[in-house]
Design an enzyme around this catalytic site. Structure first.
Site, PDB file in Angstrom:
ATOM      1  N   ASP A 122     -27.820  20.768 -66.139  1.00  0.00           N
ATOM      2  CA  ASP A 122     -27.657  19.329 -66.302  1.00  0.00           C
ATOM      3  C   ASP A 122     -29.035  18.728 -66.555  1.00  0.00           C
ATOM      4  O   ASP A 122     -29.942  18.855 -65.721  1.00  0.00           O
ATOM      5  CB  ASP A 122     -27.027  18.711 -65.049  1.00  0.00           C
ATOM      6  CG  ASP A 122     -26.847  17.200 -65.181  1.00  0.00           C
ATOM      7  OD1 ASP A 122     -26.099  16.774 -66.070  1.00  0.00           O
ATOM      8  OD2 ASP A 122     -27.484  16.462 -64.393  1.00  0.00           O
ATOM      9  N   GLU A 163     -24.657  20.594 -71.912  1.00  0.00           N
ATOM     10  CA  GLU A 163     -23.788  19.481 -72.266  1.00  0.00           C
ATOM     11  C   GLU A 163     -24.250  18.863 -73.574  1.00  0.00           C
ATOM     12  O   GLU A 163     -25.459  18.714 -73.806  1.00  0.00           O
ATOM     13  CB  GLU A 163     -23.808  18.430 -71.153  1.00  0.00           C
ATOM     14  CG  GLU A 163     -22.758  17.348 -71.294  1.00  0.00           C
ATOM     15  CD  GLU A 163     -22.753  16.396 -70.122  1.00  0.00           C
ATOM     16  OE1 GLU A 163     -21.822  15.580 -70.023  1.00  0.00           O
ATOM     17  OE2 GLU A 163     -23.691  16.461 -69.301  1.00  0.00           O
ATOM     18  N   CYS A 198     -13.272  21.189 -55.100  1.00  0.00           N
ATOM     19  CA  CYS A 198     -11.811  21.076 -55.090  1.00  0.00           C
ATOM     20  C   CYS A 198     -11.246  20.432 -56.345  1.00  0.00           C
ATOM     21  O   CYS A 198     -10.032  20.452 -56.547  1.00  0.00           O
ATOM     22  CB  CYS A 198     -11.362  20.273 -53.865  1.00  0.00           C
ATOM     23  SG  CYS A 198     -11.921  18.552 -53.884  1.00  0.00           S
ATOM     24  N   CYS A 229     -17.180  13.923 -50.980  1.00  0.00           N
ATOM     25  CA  CYS A 229     -15.819  14.020 -51.513  1.00  0.00           C
ATOM     26  C   CYS A 229     -14.816  13.626 -50.434  1.00  0.00           C
ATOM     27  O   CYS A 229     -14.880  14.110 -49.292  1.00  0.00           O
ATOM     28  CB  CYS A 229     -15.561  15.443 -52.005  1.00  0.00           C
ATOM     29  SG  CYS A 229     -13.906  15.678 -52.679  1.00  0.00           S
ATOM     30  N   CYS A 241     -12.178  17.061 -49.797  1.00  0.00           N
ATOM     31  CA  CYS A 241     -12.589  18.266 -49.064  1.00  0.00           C
ATOM     32  C   CYS A 241     -13.768  18.031 -48.135  1.00  0.00           C
ATOM     33  O   CYS A 241     -14.257  18.980 -47.503  1.00  0.00           O
ATOM     34  CB  CYS A 241     -12.933  19.383 -50.047  1.00  0.00           C
ATOM     35  SG  CYS A 241     -14.321  19.007 -51.141  1.00  0.00           S
ATOM     36  N   ASP A 253     -26.623  15.551 -59.393  1.00  0.00           N
ATOM     37  CA  ASP A 253     -26.992  16.421 -60.503  1.00  0.00           C
ATOM     38  C   ASP A 253     -26.549  17.856 -60.259  1.00  0.00           C
ATOM     39  O   ASP A 253     -26.137  18.562 -61.195  1.00  0.00           O
ATOM     40  CB  ASP A 253     -28.497  16.363 -60.731  1.00  0.00           C
ATOM     41  CG  ASP A 253     -28.972  14.970 -61.129  1.00  0.00           C
ATOM     42  OD1 ASP A 253     -28.166  14.232 -61.728  1.00  0.00           O
ATOM     43  OD2 ASP A 253     -30.134  14.628 -60.842  1.00  0.00           O
TER      44      ASP A 253
END
Length: 395
Positions: free
Chosen positions: A185, A268, A324, A340, A343, A350
């Site tokens: 990234d 990317e 997840c 999150c 989870c 990043d």
């Protein structure tokens, strides 16, 4: 596959005069051929252009000095113009990928100068390279050539540095990789965050960039074609070259390490041309060299038989939990750490994006339909959602 090997050399005073004459003749042939192409209803062939701007021009009083230099770089200049027009027309028809290519432009004396010698116009004798009607030049051989070069280009950049660029044929190298795959990234504050936890921080270009800005303001106030202005222009070119050399050294070392250690490299597809339209971030993005890093990785992957992959720019790599697959939506750039809700895993922004890039590139994706949130997510995480925001850094 073909590769370029570039070496710097220091010509004598007499060779500098001969090279200046050669660059001037190549530039004049290009500009004369370009003027004929613009005035013609149909684009003439390379053979017709060579007869007009080289063979017949040598017989005139205004272009008789074209006979003082080698004929091979002059012919190559006309051939390069034909390639430039082909790329321009292919870009108009949509046959050429990438950004639109503009029509060929006139060459200027203050820009980068180059002249290309094909086989017959140069030869390598020991540590020296013989150039027709220039003489023997001795480049600084930092490494050996893997094969006999098919052509050599003499380059003089804006900072008055001279280089020899050889085109050689190389064979792919088979080296066992330590890791199976890696996702990368790219960013501004940290240049590259790897899916394996490594981070690469780019050199600090701000000091040199400030000096360039100051010199450019000084250049704008000086009288055109004056000696002081030319001196300032040369100083700006040297500062630009210093930044470019520092960046290229960093990108070469990083790309070599990444490609050597991993069998599959996933990046990317960033819309850099669209990002630089942001006036606040354009200069910082341009200094990083994201596109150059991608080109290096792609070329070295081909050389080492690696699998180079690029995922779509529309993949929500920063909006999905890498553990997840829960999608929390868009998060403001100032938020660097996310918890999150599904989870209860805390992610670095990043680091999480690099893991998602690797999974998407390798074809391992979470079932987003199953893990998608029931309600519509807000475009930016609100301050009341403390469970989603764990660390806020200043921009």
């Amino acid at each position: 596959m073909k590769a370029r090997y570039q070496f710097r050399f220091y010509p004598t005073d007499q060779q500098q005069q001969l090279l200046a004459q050669l660059f001037g003749c190549v530039r004049v042939v290009w500009n004369d051929a370009l003027a004929i192409c613009k005035d013609s209803e149909k684009l003439p062939s390379n053979n017709d252009l060579q007869k007009l701007v080289i063979t017949q021009a040598k017989k005139t009083d205004g272009r008789s000095w074209l006979s003082d230099v080698s004929n091979i770089p002059l012919q190559q200049s006309v051939a390069d113009l034909g390639v430039a027009y082909k790329n321009f027309f292919d870009s108009l028809k949509g046959k050429r990928k990438g950004k639109k290519v503009n029509s060929p432009k006139l060459k200027r004396k203050t820009s980068r100068q180059s002249a290309r010698f094909r086989i017959g116009g140069f030869s390598i004798k020991g540590d020296e390279v013989y150039l027709t009607k220039i003489g023997n030049v001795k480049p600084i051989w930092s490494r050996g050539l893997p094969s006999s070069p098919s052509s050599v280009t003499v380059i003089k950049d804006c900072a008055n540095r001279y280089f020899l660029s050889f085109v050689v044929e190389i064979q792919p190298i088979q080296i066992d990789a330590k890791n199976q795959s890696i996702g990368i990234d790219l960013g501004l504050k940290t240049f590259a965050v790897m899916s394996n936890g490594d981070k690469a921080i780019s050199p600090n270009y701000s000091i040199l960039d400030k000096r360039i800005r100051r010199k450019q303001r000084k250049l704008a106030r000086q009288q055109k074609d004056s000696k002081r202005r030319n001196k300032t222009r040369l100083q700006i070119a040297k500062l630009h070259n210093k930044i470019a050399d520092t960046r290229k050294d960093f990108l070469h070392k990083l790309s070599t390490q990444v490609v050597s250690d991993n069998q599959a490299i996933v990046l990317e597809d960033l819309n850099v041309s669209g990002m630089v339209k942001n006036c606040k971030l354009a200069r910082a993005i341009s200094l990083q060299g994201w596109r150059e890093f991608r080109v290096f990785c792609e070329a070295k992957s081909e050389k080492l038989n690696r699998d180079f992959r690029v995922i779509s720019r529309w993949e929500p790599t920063s909006q999905v939990c890498s553990c997840c697959g829960y999608r929390w939506g868009k998060v403001d750039l100032s938020i660097r750490s996310v918890l999150c809700l599904n989870c209860n895993t805390e992610h670095d922004r990043d680091q999480n994006a690099s893991k998602n890039i690797e999974m998407v590139g390798m074809g391992h994706r979470h079932d987003l339909k199953r893990t998608r949130s029931d309600c519509q997510t807000t475009p930016v995480a609100s301050c009341s959602e403390s469970s989603r925001i764990t660390d806020v850094l200043r921009r």
